[in-house]
Write a protein that holds these residues in place. Structure first.
Motif, PDB file in Angstrom:
ATOM      1  N   PHE A   1      -4.110 -23.508 -25.798  1.00  0.00           N
ATOM      2  CA  PHE A   1      -5.205 -23.580 -26.769  1.00  0.00           C
ATOM      3  C   PHE A   1      -5.098 -24.861 -27.586  1.00  0.00           C
ATOM      4  O   PHE A   1      -6.085 -25.559 -27.793  1.00  0.00           O
ATOM      5  CB  PHE A   1      -5.177 -22.349 -27.692  1.00  0.00           C
ATOM      6  N   GLY A   2      -3.902 -25.192 -28.049  1.00  0.00           N
ATOM      7  CA  GLY A   2      -3.699 -26.422 -28.819  1.00  0.00           C
ATOM      8  C   GLY A   2      -3.976 -27.661 -28.004  1.00  0.00           C
ATOM      9  O   GLY A   2      -4.614 -28.607 -28.477  1.00  0.00           O
TER      10      GLY A   2
ATOM     11  N   VAL B   1       2.506 -15.427 -24.053  1.00  0.00           N
ATOM     12  CA  VAL B   1       2.029 -15.719 -25.405  1.00  0.00           C
ATOM     13  C   VAL B   1       2.252 -17.193 -25.732  1.00  0.00           C
ATOM     14  O   VAL B   1       1.352 -17.870 -26.247  1.00  0.00           O
ATOM     15  CB  VAL B   1       2.720 -14.808 -26.451  1.00  0.00           C
ATOM     16  N   LEU B   2       3.432 -17.714 -25.437  1.00  0.00           N
ATOM     17  CA  LEU B   2       3.709 -19.123 -25.694  1.00  0.00           C
ATOM     18  C   LEU B   2       2.783 -20.033 -24.897  1.00  0.00           C
ATOM     19  O   LEU B   2       2.274 -21.030 -25.415  1.00  0.00           O
ATOM     20  CB  LEU B   2       5.171 -19.448 -25.366  1.00  0.00           C
TER      21      LEU B   2
ATOM     22  N   SER C   1      -0.255 -19.359 -23.793  1.00  0.00           N
ATOM     23  CA  SER C   1      -1.627 -19.302 -24.305  1.00  0.00           C
ATOM     24  C   SER C   1      -1.763 -20.087 -25.606  1.00  0.00           C
ATOM     25  O   SER C   1      -2.756 -20.777 -25.814  1.00  0.00           O
ATOM     26  CB  SER C   1      -2.075 -17.851 -24.506  1.00  0.00           C
ATOM     27  N   VAL C   2      -0.782 -20.009 -26.478  1.00  0.00           N
ATOM     28  CA  VAL C   2      -0.830 -20.761 -27.732  1.00  0.00           C
ATOM     29  C   VAL C   2      -0.793 -22.260 -27.455  1.00  0.00           C
ATOM     30  O   VAL C   2      -1.582 -23.028 -28.025  1.00  0.00           O
ATOM     31  CB  VAL C   2       0.337 -20.346 -28.662  1.00  0.00           C
ATOM     32  N   LEU C   3       0.088 -22.694 -26.578  1.00  0.00           N
ATOM     33  CA  LEU C   3       0.190 -24.115 -26.262  1.00  0.00           C
ATOM     34  C   LEU C   3      -1.061 -24.635 -25.554  1.00  0.00           C
ATOM     35  O   LEU C   3      -1.532 -25.725 -25.853  1.00  0.00           O
ATOM     36  CB  LEU C   3       1.428 -24.382 -25.409  1.00  0.00           C
TER      37      LEU C   3
END
Length: 135
Positions: free
Chosen positions: A38-39, A31-32, A34-36
């Motif tokens: 994307f940013g 999850v971490l 994928s979030v990073l």
């Protein structure tokens, strides 16, 4: 000694991680990540637009210098190729040729345009046109 033996066996039982704990840690890491990512990808895409804007400003400055030296901006036929040493029309961040308008009805008298990532007129976001007259 029975208590000590029992306490020692409890320590040995808890030395490793269970499969559930490992799965939870891996899920959190995914999850971490994928979030990073994307940013970071959005920052990467935005940088293309910023580089194109800077390049258009630089080309505009070169047109002005050309005008000062030759008493005229490059003609429509000469285009932006007149500004480069190799005679090639410069390309934007997405490898599309910049459009040059020697007779644009703007304050500077010329305009340089990038049509964004899609290479088509109009659009929004990364597909939006970037004009020298807007910078």
């Amino acid at each position: 000694t029975r208590k000590e033996s029992s306490a020692a066996s409890d320590v040995y039982k808890r030395q490793g991680m269970t499969l559930v704990e490992i799965v939870v840690v891996v899920a959190i890491l995914l999850v971490l990540t994928s979030v990073l990512s994307f940013g970071i990808f959005n920052i990467y895409k935005t940088s293309y637009t910023q580089v194109a804007s800077l390049e258009i400003r630089r080309l505009g400055d070169q047109v002005v210098i050309h005008e000062l030296v030759h008493d005229a901006v490059p003609t429509q036929a000469e285009g932006l190729a007149a500004l480069s040493d190799d005679g090639q029309t410069p390309t934007d961040s997405w490898r599309h040729a910049y459009e040059y308008d020697a007779d644009a009805p703007v304050r500077a008298g010329f305009d340089i345009t990038s049509h964004g990532s899609d290479g088509e007129p109009g659009g929004s976001g990364n597909d939006a046109d970037i004009h020298h007259s807007d910078l």
